[in-house]
Motif scaffolding. Structure first.
Motif, PDB file in Angstrom:
ATOM      1  N   UNK A  19      -3.194  22.517 -36.653  1.00  0.00           N
ATOM      2  CA  UNK A  19      -3.094  23.457 -37.766  1.00  0.00           C
ATOM      3  C   UNK A  19      -1.761  23.260 -38.458  1.00  0.00           C
ATOM      4  N   UNK A  20      -1.714  23.556 -39.744  1.00  0.00           N
ATOM      5  CA  UNK A  20      -0.477  23.330 -40.484  1.00  0.00           C
ATOM      6  C   UNK A  20       0.643  24.239 -39.994  1.00  0.00           C
ATOM      7  N   UNK A  21       0.318  25.425 -39.572  1.00  0.00           N
ATOM      8  CA  UNK A  21       1.352  26.341 -39.109  1.00  0.00           C
ATOM      9  C   UNK A  21       0.744  27.274 -38.067  1.00  0.00           C
ATOM     10  N   UNK A  22       1.224  27.181 -36.846  1.00  0.00           N
ATOM     11  CA  UNK A  22       0.717  28.037 -35.783  1.00  0.00           C
ATOM     12  C   UNK A  22       1.160  29.476 -36.054  1.00  0.00           C
ATOM     13  N   UNK A  23       0.494  30.440 -35.437  1.00  0.00           N
ATOM     14  CA  UNK A  23       0.903  31.836 -35.650  1.00  0.00           C
ATOM     15  C   UNK A  23       2.366  32.096 -35.278  1.00  0.00           C
ATOM     16  N   UNK A  24       2.843  31.482 -34.203  1.00  0.00           N
ATOM     17  CA  UNK A  24       4.236  31.722 -33.815  1.00  0.00           C
ATOM     18  C   UNK A  24       5.203  31.106 -34.827  1.00  0.00           C
ATOM     19  N   UNK A  25       4.872  29.933 -35.351  1.00  0.00           N
ATOM     20  CA  UNK A  25       5.737  29.330 -36.378  1.00  0.00           C
ATOM     21  C   UNK A  25       5.666  30.128 -37.680  1.00  0.00           C
ATOM     22  N   UNK A  26       4.509  30.675 -37.983  1.00  0.00           N
ATOM     23  CA  UNK A  26       4.387  31.505 -39.185  1.00  0.00           C
ATOM     24  C   UNK A  26       5.275  32.744 -39.058  1.00  0.00           C
ATOM     25  N   UNK A  27       5.292  33.353 -37.871  1.00  0.00           N
ATOM     26  CA  UNK A  27       6.150  34.525 -37.639  1.00  0.00           C
ATOM     27  C   UNK A  27       7.619  34.130 -37.786  1.00  0.00           C
ATOM     28  N   UNK A  28       8.000  32.975 -37.218  1.00  0.00           N
ATOM     29  CA  UNK A  28       9.389  32.516 -37.344  1.00  0.00           C
ATOM     30  C   UNK A  28       9.739  32.225 -38.799  1.00  0.00           C
ATOM     31  N   UNK A  29       8.786  31.673 -39.551  1.00  0.00           N
ATOM     32  CA  UNK A  29       9.038  31.383 -40.960  1.00  0.00           C
ATOM     33  C   UNK A  29       9.231  32.674 -41.750  1.00  0.00           C
ATOM     34  N   UNK A  33      12.636  33.894 -43.640  1.00  0.00           N
ATOM     35  CA  UNK A  33      12.600  34.292 -45.042  1.00  0.00           C
ATOM     36  C   UNK A  33      13.134  35.707 -45.237  1.00  0.00           C
ATOM     37  N   UNK A  34      12.640  36.641 -44.458  1.00  0.00           N
ATOM     38  CA  UNK A  34      13.054  38.044 -44.608  1.00  0.00           C
ATOM     39  C   UNK A  34      14.516  38.235 -44.206  1.00  0.00           C
ATOM     40  N   UNK A  35      14.915  37.648 -43.070  1.00  0.00           N
ATOM     41  CA  UNK A  35      16.307  37.789 -42.635  1.00  0.00           C
ATOM     42  C   UNK A  35      17.262  37.123 -43.618  1.00  0.00           C
ATOM     43  N   UNK A  36      16.875  35.976 -44.144  1.00  0.00           N
ATOM     44  CA  UNK A  36      17.717  35.297 -45.123  1.00  0.00           C
ATOM     45  C   UNK A  36      17.888  36.111 -46.393  1.00  0.00           C
ATOM     46  N   UNK A  77      10.682  30.162 -46.771  1.00  0.00           N
ATOM     47  CA  UNK A  77       9.696  30.031 -47.849  1.00  0.00           C
ATOM     48  C   UNK A  77       9.054  28.654 -47.863  1.00  0.00           C
ATOM     49  N   UNK A  78       9.864  27.605 -47.680  1.00  0.00           N
ATOM     50  CA  UNK A  78       9.334  26.242 -47.649  1.00  0.00           C
ATOM     51  C   UNK A  78       8.348  26.075 -46.501  1.00  0.00           C
ATOM     52  N   UNK A  79       8.720  26.598 -45.336  1.00  0.00           N
ATOM     53  CA  UNK A  79       7.869  26.454 -44.162  1.00  0.00           C
ATOM     54  C   UNK A  79       6.533  27.168 -44.357  1.00  0.00           C
ATOM     55  N   UNK A  80       6.558  28.321 -44.991  1.00  0.00           N
ATOM     56  CA  UNK A  80       5.314  29.065 -45.226  1.00  0.00           C
ATOM     57  C   UNK A  80       4.380  28.354 -46.197  1.00  0.00           C
ATOM     58  N   UNK A  81       4.916  27.529 -47.079  1.00  0.00           N
ATOM     59  CA  UNK A  81       4.079  26.871 -48.081  1.00  0.00           C
ATOM     60  C   UNK A  81       3.528  25.530 -47.617  1.00  0.00           C
ATOM     61  N   UNK A  82       3.931  25.045 -46.456  1.00  0.00           N
ATOM     62  CA  UNK A  82       3.473  23.735 -45.979  1.00  0.00           C
ATOM     63  C   UNK A  82       2.005  23.806 -45.577  1.00  0.00           C
ATOM     64  N   UNK A  83       1.244  22.806 -45.975  1.00  0.00           N
ATOM     65  CA  UNK A  83      -0.174  22.759 -45.642  1.00  0.00           C
ATOM     66  C   UNK A  83      -0.542  21.480 -44.876  1.00  0.00           C
ATOM     67  N   UNK A  84       0.447  20.755 -44.417  1.00  0.00           N
ATOM     68  CA  UNK A  84       0.205  19.513 -43.686  1.00  0.00           C
ATOM     69  C   UNK A  84       0.955  19.576 -42.362  1.00  0.00           C
ATOM     70  N   UNK A  85       0.576  18.733 -41.404  1.00  0.00           N
ATOM     71  CA  UNK A  85       1.355  18.689 -40.164  1.00  0.00           C
ATOM     72  C   UNK A  85       2.802  18.317 -40.460  1.00  0.00           C
ATOM     73  N   UNK A  86       3.723  19.018 -39.843  1.00  0.00           N
ATOM     74  CA  UNK A  86       5.140  18.829 -40.148  1.00  0.00           C
ATOM     75  C   UNK A  86       5.816  17.791 -39.259  1.00  0.00           C
ATOM     76  N   UNK A  87       5.226  17.468 -38.118  1.00  0.00           N
ATOM     77  CA  UNK A  87       5.810  16.508 -37.185  1.00  0.00           C
ATOM     78  C   UNK A  87       7.279  16.816 -36.907  1.00  0.00           C
ATOM     79  N   UNK A  88       7.585  18.084 -36.699  1.00  0.00           N
ATOM     80  CA  UNK A  88       8.905  18.586 -36.310  1.00  0.00           C
ATOM     81  C   UNK A  88       9.965  18.445 -37.398  1.00  0.00           C
ATOM     82  N   UNK A  89       9.581  18.167 -38.638  1.00  0.00           N
ATOM     83  CA  UNK A  89      10.562  18.119 -39.734  1.00  0.00           C
ATOM     84  C   UNK A  89      11.204  19.486 -39.923  1.00  0.00           C
TER      85      UNK A  89
END
Length: 165
Positions: A19-29, A33-36, A77-89
Motif C-alpha cells: 500500500x502507498x501509505x500504511x495506517x501507522x505511516x498515515x498517522x505519523x504523516x 503536518x499538524x505538529x509542524x 503534507x508531502x507524505x500524505x500525498x504520495x500514491x506510490x511505494x516510497x521505498x524508505x525515501x
C-alpha cells in the motif's frame, strides 16, 4: 492464472502488494503536518508578540525554529500525498530534516553560550549528542532505503536510480 487475466510485471505486483501509505505511516504523516503547522504558528505568534526589540540572535533563533516547523509540516503534507511505494525515501527525508535541525540548533546554542561565556561544555555535549543521534538515524535510513532498492532490483531485474520512490 487464466488466459483472460493480464500478466502483471514484477513492478506492478510490488505496487499492488505494498500500500502507498500504511495506517501507522498515515498517522505519523498527519502528526508531522499538524505538529509542524502548530509549532510554526506558535513560534511565529511568540516572535511577533514580543513587546520590545530583540537581539539579532533571537531573531535568528525564532526564524530557524519557524523554518524547521514548516519543514516538518511540508514533509507531513508531502507524505500524505504520495500514491506510490516510497521505498524508505520518507525516512531519508525525515532523517535529513532532523540532522539539519539538530545541527543548526546546536550551533546556535554554542554561539549563545560563547557570547555569554557560560556552559560551553554542556552546550557542546548536549548539541553533539543530538547531532550524533540524528546522524545515526540518517545512516540507518539510507541503509534501509538501499536494501529496499536492492531487493526491488532483484525482483524486477531492472536498474533503478536512487532518486525513485
Amino acid at each position: 492464472m487464466t488466459e483472460e487475466e493480464p500478466r502483471l510485471s514484477a513492478q506492478e505486483m510490488i505496487e499492488r502488494l505494498e500500500r502507498s501509505l500504511s495506517p501507522s505511516r498515515r498517522v505519523r504523516a498527519v502528526a508531522a503536518l499538524v505538529a509542524g503547522l502548530a509549532g510554526a504558528v506558535f513560534v511565529a505568534v511568540l516572535w511577533w508578540s514580543e513587546p520590545g526589540p530583540l537581539p539579532g540572535r533571537t531573531h535568528l533563533a525564532f526564524g530557524l525554529f519557524t523554518v524547521f516547523c514548516l519543514a516538518w509540516a511540508g514533509y507531513g503534507g508531502w507524505l500524505l500525498t504520495r500514491r506510490v511505494p516510497l521505498f524508505a525515501a520518507d525516512r531519508v527525508i525525515a532523517a535529513w530534516i532532523g540532522l539539519i535541525a539538530s545541527a543548526a540548533t546546536a550551533a546556535l546554542v554554542v554561539v549563545v553560550t560563547v557570547q555569554r561565556a557560560t556552559g560551553l561544555g554542556l552546550a557542546l555535549a548536549v548539541g553533539g549528542l543530538f547531532v550524533a543521534a540524528a546522524l545515526v538515524l540518517l545512516v540507518r535510513a539510507h541503509a534501509r532505503r538501499a536494501a529496499l532498492l536492492r531487493r526491488l532490483r532483484e525482483l524486477t531485474g531492472d536498474e533503478i536510480s536512487g532518486d525513485e520512490g
